[in-house]
Design a protein around this motif. Structure first.
Motif, PDB file in Angstrom:
ATOM      1  N   TYR A  71      -5.744  -9.017  -0.672  1.00 56.23           N
ATOM      2  CA  TYR A  71      -7.084  -8.603  -0.255  1.00 56.23           C
ATOM      3  C   TYR A  71      -8.075  -9.754  -0.460  1.00 56.23           C
ATOM      4  O   TYR A  71      -8.931 -10.013   0.386  1.00 56.23           O
ATOM      5  CB  TYR A  71      -7.568  -7.388  -1.050  1.00 56.23           C
ATOM      6  CG  TYR A  71      -6.882  -6.075  -0.754  1.00 56.23           C
ATOM      7  CD1 TYR A  71      -5.998  -5.919   0.314  1.00 56.23           C
ATOM      8  CD2 TYR A  71      -7.119  -4.966  -1.557  1.00 56.23           C
ATOM      9  CE1 TYR A  71      -5.386  -4.697   0.568  1.00 56.23           C
ATOM     10  CE2 TYR A  71      -6.518  -3.745  -1.305  1.00 56.23           C
ATOM     11  CZ  TYR A  71      -5.648  -3.610  -0.248  1.00 56.23           C
ATOM     12  OH  TYR A  71      -5.048  -2.402   0.007  1.00 56.23           O
ATOM     13  N   GLU A  74       0.834  -1.207   0.000  1.00 57.34           N
ATOM     14  CA  GLU A  74       0.000   0.000   0.000  1.00 57.34           C
ATOM     15  C   GLU A  74       0.868   1.255   0.000  1.00 57.34           C
ATOM     16  O   GLU A  74       0.576   2.224  -0.706  1.00 57.34           O
ATOM     17  CB  GLU A  74      -0.945  -0.004   1.204  1.00 57.34           C
ATOM     18  CG  GLU A  74      -2.100  -0.975   1.064  1.00 57.34           C
ATOM     19  CD  GLU A  74      -3.009  -1.055   2.283  1.00 57.34           C
ATOM     20  OE1 GLU A  74      -4.127  -1.575   2.136  1.00 57.34           O
ATOM     21  OE2 GLU A  74      -2.602  -0.628   3.389  1.00 57.34           O
ATOM     22  N   LYS A 109     -11.568  -2.366   0.431  1.00 59.69           N
ATOM     23  CA  LYS A 109     -10.198  -2.164  -0.029  1.00 59.69           C
ATOM     24  C   LYS A 109     -10.049  -2.591  -1.494  1.00 59.69           C
ATOM     25  O   LYS A 109      -9.367  -1.928  -2.270  1.00 59.69           O
ATOM     26  CB  LYS A 109      -9.204  -2.911   0.866  1.00 59.69           C
ATOM     27  CG  LYS A 109      -8.973  -2.210   2.197  1.00 59.69           C
ATOM     28  CD  LYS A 109      -7.833  -2.869   2.939  1.00 59.69           C
ATOM     29  CE  LYS A 109      -7.408  -2.052   4.127  1.00 59.69           C
ATOM     30  NZ  LYS A 109      -6.372  -1.075   3.814  1.00 59.69           N
TER      31      LYS A 109
END
Length: 131
Positions: free
Chosen positions: A94, A74, A116
């Protein structure tokens, strides 16, 4: 007799299984490489910093440390909003986290990982528009 869900998920993710197959020496080596890369990150910026973060994320993933891998990827994506290792790895991570949450029947976590993933999809559309 195992249920279909048990066979599918077997309560282990691919990265956990991969980590279990590493020797202690390999784990130590990966941790040392992460430490070295963290030192390089402190002296770098931009694309190069993003590349180091991608390397760290991959090493955390090999160690089965999914949360740390997600943080690294990220951070990389924030520095370099583009398709590549961080984008691909985050989709995989994810999805894995969402599957674990579904298996545990944890609706809050399921929603967190869906959100997300949706944010990542929105970012992909933004990237496509700028190319």
């Amino acid at each position: 007799k195992m249920s279909i869900l048990s066979k599918l998920f077997n309560n282990k993710s691919a990265s956990t299984t991969q980590s279990d197959s590493l020797s202690d020496e390999e784990k130590t080596q990966l941790k040392n490489e992460i430490d070295d890369l963290n030192e390089l990150i402190d002296r770098s910026e931009g694309i190069q910093k993003a590349n180091y973060l991608n390397m760290i994320g991959s090493k955390y993933q090999k160690l089965g440390l999914e949360s740390e891998a997600i943080k690294a990827f990220e951070s990389s994506l924030k520095l370099n909003e583009d398709f590549g290792p961080a984008f691909d790895a985050l989709l995989q991570l994810y999805n894995g986290k969402r599957k674990k949450a579904a298996f545990a029947k944890n609706d809050t976590e399921i929603q967190k990982w869906i959100n997300k993933t949706d944010a990542l999809t929105a970012l992909s559309k933004k990237i496509m528009r700028t190319k």
